[in-house]
Write an enzyme that holds these catalytic residues in place. Structure first.
Site, PDB file in Angstrom:
ATOM      1  N   SER A  60       0.820  -1.204   0.000  1.00  0.00           N
ATOM      2  CA  SER A  60       0.000   0.000   0.000  1.00  0.00           C
ATOM      3  C   SER A  60       0.857   1.258   0.000  1.00  0.00           C
ATOM      4  O   SER A  60       2.046   1.225   0.334  1.00  0.00           O
ATOM      5  CB  SER A  60      -0.918   0.018   1.227  1.00  0.00           C
ATOM      6  OG  SER A  60      -1.859  -1.038   1.175  1.00  0.00           O
ATOM      7  N   SER A  94       4.284  -7.558   1.723  1.00  0.00           N
ATOM      8  CA  SER A  94       5.725  -7.271   1.720  1.00  0.00           C
ATOM      9  C   SER A  94       6.351  -7.385   3.091  1.00  0.00           C
ATOM     10  O   SER A  94       7.566  -7.533   3.227  1.00  0.00           O
ATOM     11  CB  SER A  94       5.975  -5.857   1.190  1.00  0.00           C
ATOM     12  OG  SER A  94       5.540  -4.893   2.134  1.00  0.00           O
TER      13      SER A  94
END
Length: 235
Positions: A60, A94
């Protein structure tokens, strides 16, 4: 103001987010300063924008991560009510936000990132291991990555509690799933994007709060665009 926050360095990005009011709390700013986004974003890491990380997932935009942390901050920081904070990061991707939250939970807290496929779990774990601080969190068990269906929450083997003081969901859910809600502590807060209709144009951030007596309050906030929280790909 997000488009004005990009920079050529991690410090520049975070300071711009703070200056532009997208990070408001200095404790959140300091945690983000400690974690180099270049270890987690495959390209242009210091742009305030989302990026694909493979496997139909994204990291994001930094301002969205900052907003999530500030929303959950009262339940992430050690306090009298939560002396050993337990945080669940569903769709950890991630591993960036998992690391940032691990900076905030204190030496006795824990953040568990849950991913639905092994390669993403390994990606987050590998990214965190790129820094000395991240490796220390992994070795101490302060940050952990697991494979599972996050829609069902997560029960960490060997832990006394099955409840989470804070739950962050990093993909758009079709609903506030009952098993996640059951595992939310009282008091506790969930930060979750919910897709209000099947068109994927109705996503909004919801805060789901559970008070000390177990009463649940759901508050709808701003519109967003997240990848959907789905089943693991079929092999």
């Amino acid at each position: 103001m997000a488009w004005r926050s990009s920079s050529g360095s991690n410090r520049g990005l975070i300071e711009n987010l703070y200056r532009n009011g997208l990070i408001k709390d200095t404790r959140v700013r300091d945690a983000f300063l400690t974690v180099d986004r270049a270890h987690y974003a495959p390209s242009i890491p210091y742009d305030d924008s989302p990026q694909p990380i493979g496997h139909h997932a994204t990291i994001s935009a930094p301002h969205m991560h900052a907003n999530a942390v500030e929303a959950l901050l009262p339940y992430i920081l050690p306090s009298d009510a939560h002396p050993t904070p337990r945080v669940l990061d569903v769709g950890s991707g991630s591993g960036y936000l998992t690391h940032v939250m691990a900076e905030l939970v204190g030496p006795n807290g824990v953040v568990v990132g849950v991913e639905h496929i092994e390669p993403l779990k390994e990606l987050g774990e590998g990214n965190m291991a790129k820094s000395k601080e991240g490796r220390a969190f992994l070795e101490a068990g302060r940050a952990r990555f697991r494979v599972g269906d996050g829609r069902k929450g997560w029960v960490e083997e060997g832990e006394e509690s099955e409840k989470w003081d804070a739950i962050h969901v990093g993909a758009a859910a079709a609903e506030v799933h009952a098993q996640m809600l059951e595992q939310l502590n009282a008091p506790g807060r969930m930060f979750i994007p919910v897709d209000d209709d099947i068109s994927q144009l109705g996503q909004h951030i919801w805060w789901v709060d559970k008070d000390k007596d177990g009463k649940v309050t759901k508050t709808k906030h701003y519109p967003v665009r997240y990848v959907p929280l789905t089943d693991a790909p079929k092999k």
